[in-house]
Design an enzyme around this catalytic site. Structure first.
Site, PDB file in Angstrom:
ATOM      1  CG  LEU A  97      -2.064  -0.968   1.287  1.00  0.00           C
ATOM      2  CD1 LEU A  97      -2.922  -0.679   2.505  1.00  0.00           C
ATOM      3  CD2 LEU A  97      -2.901  -0.907   0.029  1.00  0.00           C
ATOM      4  CB  THR A 123      -2.496   4.269   2.837  1.00  0.00           C
ATOM      5  OG1 THR A 123      -3.369   3.131   2.858  1.00  0.00           O
ATOM      6  CG2 THR A 123      -1.106   3.811   2.431  1.00  0.00           C
ATOM      7  CD  GLU A 169       3.458   3.877   4.604  1.00  0.00           C
ATOM      8  OE1 GLU A 169       4.577   4.080   5.110  1.00  0.00           O
ATOM      9  OE2 GLU A 169       2.949   2.750   4.521  1.00  0.00           O
ATOM     10  CG  HIS A 177       6.180   4.612   9.034  1.00  0.00           C
ATOM     11  ND1 HIS A 177       6.429   4.008  10.241  1.00  0.00           N
ATOM     12  CD2 HIS A 177       5.357   3.766   8.351  1.00  0.00           C
ATOM     13  CE1 HIS A 177       5.784   2.845  10.296  1.00  0.00           C
ATOM     14  NE2 HIS A 177       5.123   2.689   9.169  1.00  0.00           N
ATOM     15  CD1 TRP A 213       4.158  -5.651  15.105  1.00  0.00           C
ATOM     16  CD2 TRP A 213       2.728  -4.124  14.342  1.00  0.00           C
ATOM     17  NE1 TRP A 213       4.346  -5.555  13.751  1.00  0.00           N
ATOM     18  CE2 TRP A 213       3.474  -4.621  13.254  1.00  0.00           C
ATOM     19  CE3 TRP A 213       1.754  -3.137  14.085  1.00  0.00           C
ATOM     20  CZ2 TRP A 213       3.287  -4.178  11.942  1.00  0.00           C
ATOM     21  CZ3 TRP A 213       1.577  -2.696  12.784  1.00  0.00           C
ATOM     22  CH2 TRP A 213       2.331  -3.216  11.731  1.00  0.00           C
ATOM     23  CG  ASP A 250       4.818   2.356  19.786  1.00  0.00           C
ATOM     24  OD1 ASP A 250       5.139   2.165  20.985  1.00  0.00           O
ATOM     25  OD2 ASP A 250       3.759   2.933  19.459  1.00  0.00           O
TER      26      ASP A 250
END
Length: 430
Positions: A178, A215, A219, A222, A230, A241
């Site tokens: 994705l 999505t 991202e 990140h 997790w 995390d």
């Protein structure tokens, strides 16, 4: 795999960010050293040894590279689809998404307004007006997580300066991906976020269950230094995390779990599967936590401090009346087949039906709106007046200059630390 196979939406959310991260760790001692510095800073924020310096909303300029194969017209997504994605980001990162009331009551006190907004760039790197959308045809049928989409030499689109713009590539991804992002600290020529066109925005080619724009929220999380909730330890419950207020959980959740879902002995409330950094369907994720917001602060005041400085990429010069009525000059900047558009004042953003809207940060008069996709990507953060009633060195401009000097000094100090750690430079696999 055929072109029709590649066009089918994935049945399971799959993010390639950790694959990129591990590759860079293996290839580059510089990346490993930079990540160590970044993690040290994040830990200081997490433990309260440092506090976020910024109080205002930061607006990040975005350029969207639509890399499309002309044989598959659907890949060349429309402007409306791009605008719909910017609107989702502005709601999600301000905790103003209308589905926020679906967060289980036990976690509602942890919901964070990250004070981050996004706007399509108004000026390109040469200072020319742009709508923030670049369209590049390609002969490739799909891309992977090897960063090929980020270079014209490999069939993609070259990035705009990655310390001034958040580069987002939208394309056909293969292998069920994705999207993926590059954590801060990586090579500048590949910095940014890549999203599958059918998992981008809320209209056009966006396909369920990934048609809610989450999505890109995931991202960009990140890109702002958030890990998967997790901890990517394949169910071992031995890693997390690095954020204290997100419960440790065994593995990624998919679909739309029912609360509570217990793993790793995290009862009675279980996994925080409603978090944007899990793998649930778009319609089942609703929040960032305060701890995640603090980690994003550490990133923005460290590795991505350049985005805290007021950017000219967000402000286009006012055209004359004659320029407004004249057609674009031959060979002039055309990003999506039309003349570059202007910036629209953004409407105020209502809160969820049962929750009050989050209070605006000091000095902010506009937030992401729902009054239209074009309005939703143009938040305004005005300068604050000084003691004489006018914006000046004693007001917001002066504060920005002082903050910029302080942050620049901190970044230079961390760069020197990296240089000392690296010594002889990159040694692949070393």
């Amino acid at each position: 795999m055929t072109e029709s196979d590649l066009s089918q939406p994935p049945t399971r959310d799959l993010c390639g960010t950790m694959l990129v991260h591990r590759r860079l760790l293996n290839e580059s001692t510089t990346y490993r050293s930079r990540r160590a510095v970044i993690e040290n800073r994040a830990l200081q924020y997490e433990r309260g040894r440092r506090s976020p310096a910024r109080t205002d909303v930061v607006t990040i300029p975005v350029v969207v590279h639509v890399v499309h194969n002309p044989a598959v017209p659907a890949q060349n997504i429309g402007d409306d689809q791009v605008h719909s994605q910017i609107a989702v980001l502005n709601r999600d990162f301000r905790a103003a998404n209308p589905d926020l009331d679906k967060v289980p009551e036990v976690w509602r006190p942890l919901v964070a307004d990250a004070r981050i907004e996004f706007r399509l760039a108004a000026l390109d790197p040469e200072g020319e007006p742009t709508d923030g959308i670049v369209r590049v045809p390609t002969g490739r049928t799909s891309f992977g997580f090897d960063d090929a989409v980020k270079s014209s030499a490999s069939g993609g689109s070259d990035p705009w300066p990655t310390d001034e713009y958040l580069n987002v590539w939208v394309c056909q991804l293969g292998g069920g991906l994705l999207g993926y992002a590059q954590f801060p600290g990586g090579p500048p020529q590949t910095d940014g976020v890549v999203i599958l066109h059918s998992a981008f925005g809320t209209t056009g080619t966006a396909a369920p269950p990934f048609d809610g724009g989450r999505t890109a929220t995931h991202e960009i999380g990140h890109w702002l230094d958030l890990y998967h909730i997790w901890g990517d330890d394949d169910g071992a419950c031995s890693s997390d995390d690095k954020v204290a207020d997100t419960p440790n959980q065994a593995d990624a959740n998919t679909g739309s779990p029912v609360f509570p879902h217990v793993s790793c002995g995290n009862g009675p409330h279980g996994d925080m599967f409603v978090n944007y950094m899990d793998y649930t369907d778009d319609a089942a994720m609703f929040m960032f936590t305060r701890g995640q917001s603090k980690r994003m602060d550490a990133c923005l005041e460290g590795a991505r401090a350049s985005f805290l400085v007021a950017s000219g990429a967000l402000t286009a010069p006012s055209p004359s009346l004659s320029a407004l009525s004249a057609p674009p000059a031959a060979g002039g900047p055309v990003r999506n087949g039309t003349a570059p558009g202007g910036i629209t004042q953004q409407a105020a953003m209502p809160g969820p039906a049962h929750w009050p809207a989050p209070a605006a940060a000091p000095g902010v008069t506009g937030t992401a709106g729902t009054a239209g996709a074009a309005a939703a990507d143009a938040a305004t953060v005005p300068a604050q007046p000084g003691p004489d009633g006018h914006a000046g060195p004693d007001g917001e401009v002066g504060r920005l200059l002082r903050d910029s000097e302080r942050l620049a000094a901190e970044v230079l100090k961390e760069i020197r630390t990296v240089i000392d750690m690296v010594g002889g430079g990159d040694r692949p696999g070393g």
